[in-house]
Design a protein around this motif. Structure first.
Motif, mmCIF file in Angstrom:
data_model
loop_
_atom_site.group_PDB
_atom_site.id
_atom_site.type_symbol
_atom_site.label_atom_id
_atom_site.label_comp_id
_atom_site.label_asym_id
_atom_site.label_seq_id
_atom_site.Cartn_x
_atom_site.Cartn_y
_atom_site.Cartn_z
ATOM 1 N N CYS A 90 0.739 -1.345 0.042
ATOM 2 C CA CYS A 90 0.031 0.029 0.097
ATOM 3 C C CYS A 90 0.726 1.208 -0.091
ATOM 4 C CB CYS A 90 -0.812 0.109 1.031
ATOM 5 S SG CYS A 90 -2.070 1.348 1.387
ATOM 6 N N PHE A 91 0.864 1.958 -1.126
ATOM 7 C CA PHE A 91 1.517 3.295 -1.192
ATOM 8 C C PHE A 91 0.587 4.407 -0.628
ATOM 9 C CE2 PHE A 91 3.195 0.635 -4.902
ATOM 10 C CZ PHE A 91 4.583 0.321 -4.098
ATOM 11 N N ILE A 92 1.393 5.252 0.157
ATOM 12 C CA ILE A 92 0.977 6.430 0.705
ATOM 13 C C ILE A 92 1.799 7.614 0.518
ATOM 14 C CG2 ILE A 92 -0.281 7.604 2.931
ATOM 15 C CD1 ILE A 92 -1.925 5.326 1.840
ATOM 16 N N ASP A 93 1.312 8.921 0.080
ATOM 17 C CA ASP A 93 2.427 9.950 -0.079
ATOM 18 C C ASP A 93 2.553 10.440 1.149
ATOM 19 O OD1 ASP A 93 2.761 9.736 -2.882
ATOM 20 O OD2 ASP A 93 1.114 11.529 -3.387
ATOM 21 N N ALA A 94 3.596 11.043 1.285
ATOM 22 C CA ALA A 94 4.115 11.369 2.677
ATOM 23 C C ALA A 94 3.713 13.007 2.932
ATOM 24 C CB ALA A 94 5.838 11.335 2.803
ATOM 25 N N ASP A 95 3.227 13.700 1.995
ATOM 26 C CA ASP A 95 2.784 15.115 2.206
ATOM 27 C C ASP A 95 1.275 15.205 2.670
ATOM 28 O OD1 ASP A 95 1.606 14.425 -0.312
ATOM 29 O OD2 ASP A 95 2.337 16.381 -1.056
ATOM 30 N N LEU A 96 0.617 14.234 3.210
ATOM 31 C CA LEU A 96 -0.801 14.343 3.394
ATOM 32 C C LEU A 96 -1.056 14.979 4.716
ATOM 33 C CD1 LEU A 96 -2.203 10.973 2.022
ATOM 34 C CD2 LEU A 96 -1.535 12.981 0.966
ATOM 35 N N ARG A 97 -2.041 16.027 4.826
ATOM 36 C CA ARG A 97 -2.454 16.580 6.074
ATOM 37 C C ARG A 97 -3.884 16.058 6.317
ATOM 38 N NH1 ARG A 97 1.165 20.597 6.662
ATOM 39 N NH2 ARG A 97 2.476 21.198 4.829
ATOM 40 N N GLU A 98 -4.003 16.279 7.641
ATOM 41 C CA GLU A 98 -5.206 15.690 8.226
ATOM 42 C C GLU A 98 -5.511 14.394 7.937
ATOM 43 O OE1 GLU A 98 -8.685 18.468 7.951
ATOM 44 O OE2 GLU A 98 -7.144 20.025 7.780
ATOM 45 N N PHE A 99 -4.514 13.401 8.109
ATOM 46 C CA PHE A 99 -4.481 11.979 7.454
ATOM 47 C C PHE A 99 -5.558 11.169 8.153
ATOM 48 C CE2 PHE A 99 -2.964 7.602 7.437
ATOM 49 C CZ PHE A 99 -2.802 7.429 5.961
ATOM 50 N N SER A 100 -6.093 10.255 7.461
ATOM 51 C CA SER A 100 -7.134 9.399 8.000
ATOM 52 C C SER A 100 -6.695 7.782 7.562
ATOM 53 C CB SER A 100 -8.620 9.509 7.575
ATOM 54 O OG SER A 100 -9.256 8.269 8.111
ATOM 55 N N SER A 101 -6.570 6.765 8.767
ATOM 56 C CA SER A 101 -6.288 5.505 8.359
ATOM 57 C C SER A 101 -7.281 5.006 7.224
ATOM 58 C CB SER A 101 -6.200 4.860 9.472
ATOM 59 O OG SER A 101 -7.419 4.629 10.132
ATOM 60 N N ASP A 102 -8.411 5.298 6.935
ATOM 61 C CA ASP A 102 -9.436 5.032 6.087
ATOM 62 C C ASP A 102 -8.452 4.872 4.623
ATOM 63 O OD1 ASP A 102 -11.355 4.972 7.902
ATOM 64 O OD2 ASP A 102 -12.472 6.447 7.039
ATOM 65 N N PHE A 103 -7.634 5.820 4.294
ATOM 66 C CA PHE A 103 -6.682 5.873 3.242
ATOM 67 C C PHE A 103 -6.168 4.131 3.113
ATOM 68 C CE2 PHE A 103 -7.743 10.076 3.043
ATOM 69 C CZ PHE A 103 -7.281 10.691 1.717
#
Length: 314
Positions: A124-137
């Motif tokens: 699972c790839f997630i960008d590292a610049d996200l704000r207000e991140f939710s684990s739903d992603f």
């Protein structure tokens, strides 16, 4: 829109609410599949720690969905590595992976190398610049892979606000990627966020794909996966709203050029006469040209790399 795409939208386009977490966990326990979360990071000390902390708290400590969180640092000059490690990630430096092959700059390069330092059946790839991140992603895009054996790749879809305006983010998607896909690969026209950096896939698929080293990696991966496994093996999940750091117009121009080059290679596999992009900046003496090379290199499928094959045997 093609009738095939309309059918796909009805059967392969979901919401995060369609798969409750308890159902995803039950499927993980039943199948024994493991999940690796990878964050490619370059100078993201302001956001990477919060993202790692949320994933670790929600999906490692509270429920055992994620087996490892790996941050691949691609040459940060800030405290990205220290912040990520303090939040609970395993940090690996890009240049330490497959050192016999000198690394080149680019997001795709980092994602490709991550296959060598992760163990999950699902990445699972997630960008590292996200704000207000939710684990739903994470749970949203991993869910279909754990519950449906016919799905091989899942893209996140979301609203992308720009400033105070809803839905105005994703400018390269709307101006470059979506027209390209609709004209040349209309089967992929149903993807809401084809260039989104949040997606998950089976290792068995990823190791067979070439990886453009730069910004073309997301478009290249979608197109190549379509040809390799077919549209019904691809899916998307609505995970809400994505907030992140936006780039300026010239950076987006360079991104668009790389994406066009990636598409061109897949259309013809021919030679680009001039793989560069000239942009203009106003200086003291008027507009000054600045020429940038366009990403033209691609990494081979990881299954063809000797070190990867040796690791699997071991």
């Amino acid at each position: 829109m093609l009738e095939e795409v309309e059918r796909w939208l009805a059967t392969r386009s979901w919401s995060v609410a369609d798969r409750p977490l308890h159902r995803i966990l039950a499927a993980k326990q039943r199948t024994g599949q493991t999940v690796s979360v990878v964050l490619p990071a370059l100078d993201e000390e302001e956001t990477v720690g919060d993202i790692v902390a949320v994933i670790r708290h929600d999906l490692v400590e509270q429920v055992p969905l994620v087996d490892e969180i790996v941050v691949v640092d691609s040459g940060s000059t800030d405290r990205t590595s220290e912040v990520a490690a303090a939040a609970g990630a395993r940090v690996v430096h890009r240049d330490d992976i497959l050192p016999r092959l000198p690394a080149v700059p680019g997001k795709g390069e980092v994602l490709w190398r991550s296959l060598l330092v992760t163990g999950g059946d699902i990445l699972c790839f997630i960008d590292a610049d996200l704000r207000e991140f939710s684990s739903d992603f994470v749970s949203g895009i991993v869910g279909p892979l754990l519950t449906d054996p016919e799905v091989d790749l899942v893209k996140g879809m979301y609203d992308r606000p720009l400033g105070g305006a809803a839905g105005q983010g994703g400018r390269v998607t709307e101006l470059m990627a979506r027209p390209l896909l609709n004209m040349h690969w209309p089967q992929l026209a149903g993807f809401v966020q084809p260039l989104g950096g949040e997606y998950a896939a089976r290792r068995s698929l990823l190791e067979q794909l070439p990886f453009p080293v730069g910004y073309g990696v997301e478009l290249g991966m979608l197109v190549d996966a379509l040809h390799l496994v077919g549209l019904d093996a691809l899916a998307q999940v609505d995970v809400g709203v994505r907030k992140h750091r936006h780039q300026d117009g010239q950076a987006l121009g360079r991104m668009a050029a790389a994406i066009y080059r990636t598409a061109q290679l897949r259309l013809a596999r021919g030679h680009l006469v001039r793989p560069s992009l000239t942009q203009f900046e106003r200086g003291e003496d008027g507009f000054q040209p600045r020429t940038y090379s366009v990403d033209t290199e691609e990494r081979p499928p990881m299954a063809e790399v000797a070190e990867y094959a040796a690791r699997r045997v071991a």
